[in-house]
Design a protein around this motif. Structure first.
Motif, PDB file in Angstrom:
ATOM      1  N   LEU A   1     -13.773  39.154 -50.040  1.00  0.00           N
ATOM      2  CA  LEU A   1     -14.977  39.241 -49.212  1.00  0.00           C
ATOM      3  C   LEU A   1     -15.961  40.263 -49.783  1.00  0.00           C
ATOM      4  N   ASP A   2     -15.446  41.342 -50.351  1.00  0.00           N
ATOM      5  CA  ASP A   2     -16.315  42.387 -50.900  1.00  0.00           C
ATOM      6  C   ASP A   2     -17.010  41.962 -52.186  1.00  0.00           C
ATOM      7  N   THR A   3     -16.394  41.064 -52.935  1.00  0.00           N
ATOM      8  CA  THR A   3     -16.898  40.771 -54.284  1.00  0.00           C
ATOM      9  C   THR A   3     -17.429  39.360 -54.469  1.00  0.00           C
TER      10      THR A   3
ATOM     11  N   TYR B   1      -9.538  40.887 -48.463  1.00  0.00           N
ATOM     12  CA  TYR B   1     -10.613  41.856 -48.230  1.00  0.00           C
ATOM     13  C   TYR B   1     -11.436  42.072 -49.507  1.00  0.00           C
ATOM     14  N   ASN B   2     -10.755  42.174 -50.635  1.00  0.00           N
ATOM     15  CA  ASN B   2     -11.453  42.348 -51.906  1.00  0.00           C
ATOM     16  C   ASN B   2     -12.301  41.117 -52.229  1.00  0.00           C
TER      17      ASN B   2
END
Length: 282
Positions: free
Chosen positions: A271-273, A268-269
């Motif tokens: 995908l966020d960054t 998830y991180n």
């Protein structure tokens, strides 16, 4: 022999007069003078620490494709065959991870959603269990012909509710479905990952070429070429059965999130960054 590595280490250094042991419990009950000699003369504590350190095993048996200061980290089920073939054909060398300078090397790899990879991985684990010949270990199988599978027997077994129940409760089959955090340990955070399920094949390769350029290499990758070892209709049938069994087992969610929660957080991180232009490159 519950502790085979402990036993093997002990047998290699033991004096003929010492008792035999089968596990760590028996080692712990050896006379004090023997344990003292094991620790002082043969560094037993160091060996015990190695055996219980995930990073030791990762460094021991993992391999990467290396070109100068770049290293591609193959991940089973994440375009593994295509990219290992691509880079080795470009002259990159298959090298044991233990022989790579971790600090000076720029690692990169491809990652998909942990649940997607788990479902694909368990499917391959089940399918390969029906191979008609011996299978090379995944860590050493870089490129090869598709296995000949006894599809008739596999599909027959899948009619059994007992076999389907067994599959629905599998948490890790083999390396194809092992959690990223277990596969890579401390190295996980040193690898520059691309979330491949967020981009097309060409977008992934354009991002890789930008990564190479940022590290001083003008490496061109082919665009619009065909994927290797795409799933057959038989494989897709098995995948759909396994997916259905997983989602119909309301209890399977608990072991999955216990085992793969760290992977999901990491993904998830990512995908966020993540930026295809590598604005936050390591």
């Amino acid at each position: 022999m519950l502790d085979i590595e402990i036993k093997n280490w002990y047998d290699a250094i033991k004096d003929p007069s010492w008792p035999n042991i089968q596990n760590y419990l028996e080692f712990s009950r050896l006379p004090v003078e023997i344990k003292t000699e094991c620790n002082k003369e043969y560094n037993f504590q160091q060996r015990k620490n190695q055996i219980t350190d995930n990073n030791y095993w990762i460094n021991l048996n993992s391999k990467v494709c290396v070109y100068k200061n770049l290293a591609y980290v193959p991940v089973p089920k994440c375009a593994y065959t295509y990219h290992t073939t691509l880079f080795t054909n470009l002259g990159w060398k298959k090298v044991p991870l233990k022989d790579v300078d971790i600090e000076s090397t720029k690692f990169f790899g491809l990652m998909m959603h942990p649940l997607s990879r788990w479902l694909k991985g368990v499917t391959e684990w089940v399918v390969e269990s029906y191979a008609l010949h011996d299978i090379v270990e995944p860590a050493d199988r870089w490129v090869g012909e598709p296995f000949k599978i006894n599809w008739t027997q596999l599909k027959s077994d899948l009619q059994s509710k007992f076999f389907r129940r067994l599959i629905s409760t599998v948490n890790v089959g083999d390396e194809h479905s092992m959690p990223y955090s277990v596969m890579f340990g401390d190295l996980l955070n040193k690898i520059n990952w691309i979330p491949i399920d967020a981009f097309s094949d060409n977008e992934v390769k354009n991002s890789l070429m930008k990564f190479f350029n940022l590290h001083g290499h003008n490496i061109l990758l082919p665009l619009n070429d065909k994927r290797l070892h795409e799933s057959t209709s038989n494989q897709l049938d098995i995948f759909n059965i396994i997916s259905t069994e997983y989602f119909n087992n309301k209890y399977q969610i608990y072991p999955f999130y216990k085992l793969y929660g760290n992977d999901l957080r990491f993904y998830y991180n990512l995908l966020d960054t993540f930026s295809p232009t590598w604005e936050n490159i390591q």
